[in-house]
Design an enzyme around this catalytic site. Structure first.
Site, mmCIF file in Angstrom:
data_model
loop_
_atom_site.group_PDB
_atom_site.id
_atom_site.type_symbol
_atom_site.label_atom_id
_atom_site.label_comp_id
_atom_site.label_asym_id
_atom_site.label_seq_id
_atom_site.Cartn_x
_atom_site.Cartn_y
_atom_site.Cartn_z
ATOM 1 N N GLU A 151 0.796 -1.241 0.000
ATOM 2 C CA GLU A 151 0.000 0.000 0.000
ATOM 3 C C GLU A 151 0.824 1.284 0.000
ATOM 4 O OE1 GLU A 151 -2.799 -0.341 3.207
ATOM 5 O OE2 GLU A 151 -3.856 -1.995 2.261
ATOM 6 N N ASN B 38 2.394 -5.496 -2.931
ATOM 7 C CA ASN B 38 0.969 -5.762 -2.710
ATOM 8 C C ASN B 38 0.205 -4.443 -2.528
ATOM 9 O OD1 ASN B 38 -1.073 -7.854 -2.147
ATOM 10 N ND2 ASN B 38 -1.128 -7.023 -0.065
ATOM 11 N N HIS C 36 -10.299 -6.349 -2.535
ATOM 12 C CA HIS C 36 -11.407 -6.135 -1.597
ATOM 13 C C HIS C 36 -12.516 -5.403 -2.358
ATOM 14 C CE1 HIS C 36 -9.130 -7.483 1.832
ATOM 15 N NE2 HIS C 36 -8.153 -6.645 1.564
ATOM 16 N N GLU D 73 -6.091 -10.994 -1.196
ATOM 17 C CA GLU D 73 -6.979 -10.759 -0.041
ATOM 18 C C GLU D 73 -8.439 -10.665 -0.474
ATOM 19 O OE1 GLU D 73 -5.653 -7.330 2.214
ATOM 20 O OE2 GLU D 73 -3.545 -7.798 1.886
ATOM 21 N N ASP E 263 -12.244 -10.467 -1.105
ATOM 22 C CA ASP E 263 -13.572 -10.570 -0.493
ATOM 23 C C ASP E 263 -14.511 -9.628 -1.232
ATOM 24 O OD1 ASP E 263 -12.705 -8.154 0.729
ATOM 25 O OD2 ASP E 263 -12.466 -9.069 2.695
HETATM 26 C C1 XIL Z 1 -6.614 -6.400 8.306
HETATM 27 C C2 XIL Z 1 -6.980 -7.581 9.190
HETATM 28 O O1 XIL Z 1 -7.838 -8.433 8.489
HETATM 29 C C3 XIL Z 1 -7.636 -7.096 10.462
HETATM 30 O O2 XIL Z 1 -7.827 -8.177 11.369
HETATM 31 C C4 XIL Z 1 -6.775 -6.011 11.126
HETATM 32 O O3 XIL Z 1 -7.477 -5.479 12.238
HETATM 33 C C5 XIL Z 1 -6.467 -4.909 10.139
HETATM 34 O O4 XIL Z 1 -5.835 -5.456 8.995
HETATM 35 N N1 XIL Z 1 -5.171 -4.779 3.667
HETATM 36 C C6 XIL Z 1 -4.162 -5.537 4.202
HETATM 37 C C7 XIL Z 1 -4.412 -6.406 5.375
HETATM 38 O O5 XIL Z 1 -3.048 -5.586 3.620
HETATM 39 O O6 XIL Z 1 -3.285 -6.559 6.196
HETATM 40 C C8 XIL Z 1 -5.575 -5.905 6.198
HETATM 41 O O7 XIL Z 1 -5.866 -6.869 7.197
HETATM 42 C C9 XIL Z 1 -6.784 -5.665 5.306
HETATM 43 C C10 XIL Z 1 -6.463 -4.633 4.255
#
Ligand code: XIL
Length: 382
Positions: A168, A217, A256, A286, A288
């Site tokens: 990020e 990432n 996401h 990641e 969802d």
């Molecule tokens: C999130 C986790 O899922 C949570 O449990 C935590 O409180 C915050 O981080 N992008 C990322 C992840 O790279 O590390 C994040 O994970 C979600 C967004």
């Protein structure tokens, strides 16, 4: 009865992961047939690995552990490799939670994605406060980071398949502070050490474990911002790093999604292909697909059309990955709604994963299953 993990101080950061997505999901009453092939087996003929984020505490629930071990062949520790977890006190490391997950993975024939070495979030207070109050100088900060990366990658050497080295760094389309490369100039690391810190992190990680695959990432780097500007910046960053001889192996798209923002599956696939054309691997890291729900406890979509839209988005994500031979893993960010980060971070939203709050597979799960079945005959083998 499952209890969702505490959400933490989420609201302030929730907007950062604005994605796109679709409506409605209904929990299925039908459990997966125990004898039907799990996702990992369906993806095996194509050579694609299917992953999930896992929090170690959940493995105490045998039903959760059974799904985690059977359906997936990649595990990402959800928070256990983040700096605040591994070094809560300066100089004293705690690898125990991550070690436990790595052991679980090994026992279940799974690979591990290491997440994450360099990020602006979830850093320990001693580090952030020390920099702020001047007790940690810029030169010291650089050395501390070098040590952190070396210690972490060395501890897990040979046991981590892919590392998210840097996470990020790119500015959102609506961000006020991008530099000329589209990098957030007010990022904690960039503001103190300059954007060269990204290349350094890759070099240090590579020195510690030359065989691990090293990834950049980020989220919304496959067109989700509508303009494709962030994707262009990610492409330029990856290209620059390659040209400079930095040991980067791949680009990870978090994926996401949110049903309220829309999702251009063609753009997603084209952008993935563009990263691959640089000679890089890609991964969905990641995934969802959230939507508005009745409550955080039950997570039933409020829009009856949402379930179909979620399935459509899941299909677009998976098929985009399947179409690109260099896409080596497809990871969901927790596989069940009860353990998803979404309700804690996005007010009123949820139902973002393939399993409902009772660990029953949903329409999204069956979509992934069906797409993998079809891909056996059509997708390029990786
Ligand atoms: C999130 C986790 O899922 C949570 O449990 C935590 O409180 C915050 O981080 N992008 C990322 C992840 O790279 O590390 C994040 O994970 C979600 C967004």
């Amino acid at each position: 009865m499952r209890v969702r993990r505490a959400a933490g101080a989420a609201a302030a950061l929730a907007c950062a992961w604005a994605g796109l997505v679709a409506p409605g999901a209904t929990a299925s009453a039908h459990p997966a047939h125990p004898d039907s092939p799990p996702l990992r087996a369906l993806a095996a003929p194509i050579g694609l690995r299917i992953g999930t984020a896992v929090a170690p505490a959940n493995l105490a629930d045998p039903a959760y552990a059974e799904i985690a071990g059977r359906q997936f062949n990649v595990i990402t520790p959800e928070n256990e490799l983040k700096w605040e977890t591994v070094e809560p006190t300066r100089g004293s490391y705690d690898w125990s939670a991550a070690d436990r997950l790595v052991d679980f993975a090994r026992a279940h024939g799974q690979q591990v994605r290491g997440h994450v070495l360099l990020w602006h979030n979830q850093n320990p207070a001693w580090l952030v406060d020390g920099v702020e109050n001047g007790t940690i100088s810029t030169a010291q900060l650089r050395e501390i980071l070098h040590q952190h990366i070396t210690a972490e990658v060395t501890h897990f050497k040979g046991r981590i398949w892919q590392w998210d080295v840097a996470n990020e760094f790119l500015a959102d389309a609506w961000s006020p502070a991008p530099n000329e490369h589209g990098i957030n100039s007010d990022d904690f690391w960039v503001s103190h050490l300059g954007e060269g810190v990204i290349a350094d992190a890759f070099r240090w990680a590579h020195e510690a474990d030359p065989k691990a695959l090293l990834f950049y990432n980020d989220y919304n780097i496959t067109g989700e911002d509508g303009t494709n500007a962030k994707s262009d910046a990610a492409y330029d960053l990856a290209k620059r790093l390659r040209q400079q001889g930095v040991p980067i192996d791949g680009v990870g798209e978090q994926a996401h999604l949110d049903t309220q923002y829309g999702f251009d599956a063609d753009r997603f696939r084209t952008d993935l292909q563009r990263f691959a054309s640089l000679g890089l691997k890609v991964a969905i890291t990641e995934a969802d697909v959230r939507t508005f729900v009745d409550s955080a406890e039950t997570q039933v979509p409020t829009d009856p059309a949402a379930v179909a839209k979620q399935s459509e988005y899941w299909s677009g994500l998976l098929n985009g990955c399947l179409a690109v031979r260099q896409c080596i893993s497809f990871t969901v960010w927790e596989f069940d709604d009860a353990d998803s980060w979404v309700p804690g971070w996005f007010t009123g939203e949820g139902a973002a994963t393939p399993y409902d709050v009772h660990l029953q597979p949903k329409a999204a799960y069956r979509t992934l299953q069906q797409d993998l079945r079809e891909a056996k005959h059509t997708a390029p083998k990786r």
